[in-house]
Design a protein around this motif. Structure first.
Motif, PDB file in Angstrom:
ATOM      1  N   UNK A  32      24.556   2.773 -19.432  1.00 28.50           N
ATOM      2  CA  UNK A  32      24.542   3.657 -20.597  1.00 28.50           C
ATOM      3  C   UNK A  32      23.635   3.166 -21.719  1.00 28.50           C
ATOM      4  N   UNK A  33      23.657   1.876 -21.987  1.00 30.56           N
ATOM      5  CA  UNK A  33      22.925   1.324 -23.131  1.00 30.56           C
ATOM      6  C   UNK A  33      21.685   0.577 -22.655  1.00 30.56           C
ATOM      7  N   UNK A  44      26.031 -18.005 -32.193  1.00 31.97           N
ATOM      8  CA  UNK A  44      27.030 -17.426 -31.304  1.00 31.97           C
ATOM      9  C   UNK A  44      26.516 -16.278 -30.447  1.00 31.97           C
ATOM     10  N   UNK A  45      25.259 -15.908 -30.588  1.00 30.57           N
ATOM     11  CA  UNK A  45      24.770 -14.841 -29.734  1.00 30.57           C
ATOM     12  C   UNK A  45      23.493 -14.197 -30.210  1.00 30.57           C
ATOM     13  N   UNK A  46      23.211 -13.053 -29.609  1.00 27.74           N
ATOM     14  CA  UNK A  46      21.986 -12.307 -29.887  1.00 27.74           C
ATOM     15  C   UNK A  46      22.341 -10.850 -30.189  1.00 27.74           C
ATOM     16  N   UNK A  47      21.477 -10.190 -30.963  1.00 31.05           N
ATOM     17  CA  UNK A  47      21.649  -8.779 -31.288  1.00 31.05           C
ATOM     18  C   UNK A  47      20.382  -8.042 -30.884  1.00 31.05           C
ATOM     19  N   UNK A  52      21.566   4.675 -26.803  1.00 27.14           N
ATOM     20  CA  UNK A  52      22.707   5.153 -26.029  1.00 27.14           C
ATOM     21  C   UNK A  52      22.228   6.315 -25.158  1.00 27.14           C
ATOM     22  N   UNK A  53      21.982   6.044 -23.899  1.00 23.33           N
ATOM     23  CA  UNK A  53      21.420   7.035 -22.984  1.00 23.33           C
ATOM     24  C   UNK A  53      22.430   8.098 -22.565  1.00 23.33           C
ATOM     25  N   UNK A  54      23.700   7.884 -22.894  1.00 20.52           N
ATOM     26  CA  UNK A  54      24.749   8.818 -22.517  1.00 20.52           C
ATOM     27  C   UNK A  54      24.852  10.004 -23.478  1.00 20.52           C
ATOM     28  N   UNK A  60      20.172   5.606 -31.556  1.00 20.95           N
ATOM     29  CA  UNK A  60      19.986   4.154 -31.603  1.00 20.95           C
ATOM     30  C   UNK A  60      21.319   3.490 -31.916  1.00 20.95           C
ATOM     31  N   UNK A  61      21.501   2.293 -31.394  1.00 22.19           N
ATOM     32  CA  UNK A  61      22.699   1.506 -31.623  1.00 22.19           C
ATOM     33  C   UNK A  61      22.307   0.036 -31.474  1.00 22.19           C
ATOM     34  N   UNK A  62      23.275  -0.838 -31.526  1.00 23.56           N
ATOM     35  CA  UNK A  62      22.997  -2.255 -31.305  1.00 23.56           C
ATOM     36  C   UNK A  62      23.893  -2.789 -30.196  1.00 23.56           C
TER      37      UNK A  62
END
Length: 98
Positions: A32-33, A44-47, A52-54, A60-62
Motif C-alpha cells: 500500500x505505501x 531510533x529510526x528513519x522517516x 498511499x497507493x490505496x 502523501x504520508x510518512x
C-alpha cells in the motif's frame, strides 16, 4: 522514484519496480505505501516521505521506521515504548470528526 526501506540498502529504484534492484526486498510496505525518499533519521529510526497507493488521491504520508542503534536492553525497551506512543498520537491526529 521508489526508496528501498531495507536499512542496509536504501537504494533508489524506478517507480515502476515492486522489488529493489539491489537487495530484492519489496518496495511497497503492506502492498500500500511506497516510500519516495528518506527525509530524516535519528538514533531510533528513519522517516520517509511516502505515497498511499490505496487511496484514489494517492495522498502523501510518512513512514516511520523503528531502527534503534547501539542501545542497551533497558534503553531499547523504553525506545520501543516511546515509538508506540508516538504512533498512537499520530494515528489520533488522522482521525477527524466530520
Amino acid at each position: 522514484m521508489s526508496q528501498c526501506l531495507n536499512p542496509d540498502c536504501l537504494v533508489i529504484n524506478p517507480v515502476t519496480h515492486k522489488f529493489c534492484q539491489k537487495c530484492g526486498q519489496k518496495l511497497w510496505l503492506k502492498d500500500r505505501y511506497q516510500a519516495l525518499r528518506l527525509i530524516g533519521q535519528g538514533g531510533f529510526g528513519k522517516t520517509f516521505l511516502a505515497v498511499d497507493l490505496d487511496k484514489p488521491s494517492q495522498s502523501r504520508c510518512v513512514i516511520k521506521q523503528f531502527f534503534p542503534q547501539g542501545q542497551g536492553t533497558g534503553a531499547l525497551d523504553k525506545a520501543a515504548e516511546l515509538f508506540k506512543e508516538e504512533a498512537k498520537r499520530l494515528d489520533d491526529l488522522g482521525n477527524h470528526n466530520e
